[in-house]
Design a protein around this motif. Structure first.
Motif, PDB file in Angstrom:
ATOM      1  N   CYS A  70       0.799  -1.233   0.000  1.00  0.00           N
ATOM      2  CA  CYS A  70       0.000   0.000   0.000  1.00  0.00           C
ATOM      3  C   CYS A  70       0.830   1.281   0.000  1.00  0.00           C
ATOM      4  N   TRP A  71       2.153   1.185   0.099  1.00  0.00           N
ATOM      5  CA  TRP A  71       3.066   2.323  -0.055  1.00  0.00           C
ATOM      6  C   TRP A  71       4.416   1.783  -0.488  1.00  0.00           C
ATOM      7  N   ARG A  83       8.523   8.634   0.849  1.00  0.00           N
ATOM      8  CA  ARG A  83       7.335   7.791   0.836  1.00  0.00           C
ATOM      9  C   ARG A  83       6.426   8.130  -0.346  1.00  0.00           C
ATOM     10  N   THR A  85       2.564   7.145  -1.713  1.00  0.00           N
ATOM     11  CA  THR A  85       1.267   6.499  -1.490  1.00  0.00           C
ATOM     12  C   THR A  85       0.513   6.532  -2.811  1.00  0.00           C
ATOM     13  N   TYR A  89      -6.011   4.867  -2.537  1.00  0.00           N
ATOM     14  CA  TYR A  89      -5.693   3.439  -2.380  1.00  0.00           C
ATOM     15  C   TYR A  89      -6.305   2.618  -3.513  1.00  0.00           C
ATOM     16  N   TYR A 121       3.286   3.383   9.789  1.00  0.00           N
ATOM     17  CA  TYR A 121       4.191   2.997   8.698  1.00  0.00           C
ATOM     18  C   TYR A 121       5.264   2.022   9.189  1.00  0.00           C
ATOM     19  N   GLU A 145       2.075  11.409  -3.972  1.00  0.00           N
ATOM     20  CA  GLU A 145       0.839  10.641  -4.126  1.00  0.00           C
ATOM     21  C   GLU A 145       0.688  10.307  -5.603  1.00  0.00           C
TER      22      GLU A 145
END
Length: 154
Positions: A70-71, A83, A85, A89, A121, A145
């Motif tokens: 998911c990341w 990070r 993302t 989702y 996380y 993102e």
């Protein structure tokens, strides 16, 4: 007649020369078109004083969420991972892509992550309870993102 054929030939050559090659690899989310892709190391400079901006970046994967993808994090020049993302989702990454190059299309952000989210996380990354407990302060960081991702074949 020769002028017409010659003109058409030049047009064809120009079209082929300026046509952008499609990105090849495993694709997730929205399509990622080639062109204007920045190395992840130049992302912050490209953002200038904005806190969020649309862009396409390329980088090397250093970690992926161990629960469900998911990341992921990308390698940055300063040694700190960034990070990534995924918008709403809507998709997840395979967990075996560490070390692979990816191209992302989405929103680059300068943000502050709460200690609670950082602990979440860390748990996703299978850190020990002791390592998770040491996380007590929020952290300012660059993040991304992604609306679309291509895991490059090369």
């Amino acid at each position: 007649m020769k002028k017409i054929i010659l003109s058409l030939g030049f047009c064809l050559i120009a079209t082929l020369t300026f046509a952008q090659a499609e990105l090849t690899g495993q694709k997730f989310g929205d399509a990622v078109t080639p062109g204007n892709i920045k190395p992840v190391a130049k992302m912050e400079a490209a953002m200038g004083d904005k806190t969020a901006t649309d862009m396409k970046i390329e980088g090397k994967v250093v970690d992926v969420c161990k629960k469900k993808g998911c990341w992921m994090t990308l390698e940055m020049a300063n040694g700190e991972p960034m990070r990534v993302t995924f918008k709403d989702y809507a998709f997840f990454m395979p967990m075996d892509i560490v070390g692979k190059k990816v191209v992302l299309d989405g929103v680059a952000k300068k943000q502050t992550i709460s200690a609670e989210t950082l602990r979440h996380y860390a748990e996703d990354a299978k850190k020990t309870p002791e390592e998770v407990a040491k996380i007590t302060d929020p952290k300012k960081e660059l993040a991304f993102e992604a609306k679309g991702v291509v895991i490059l074949d090369k």
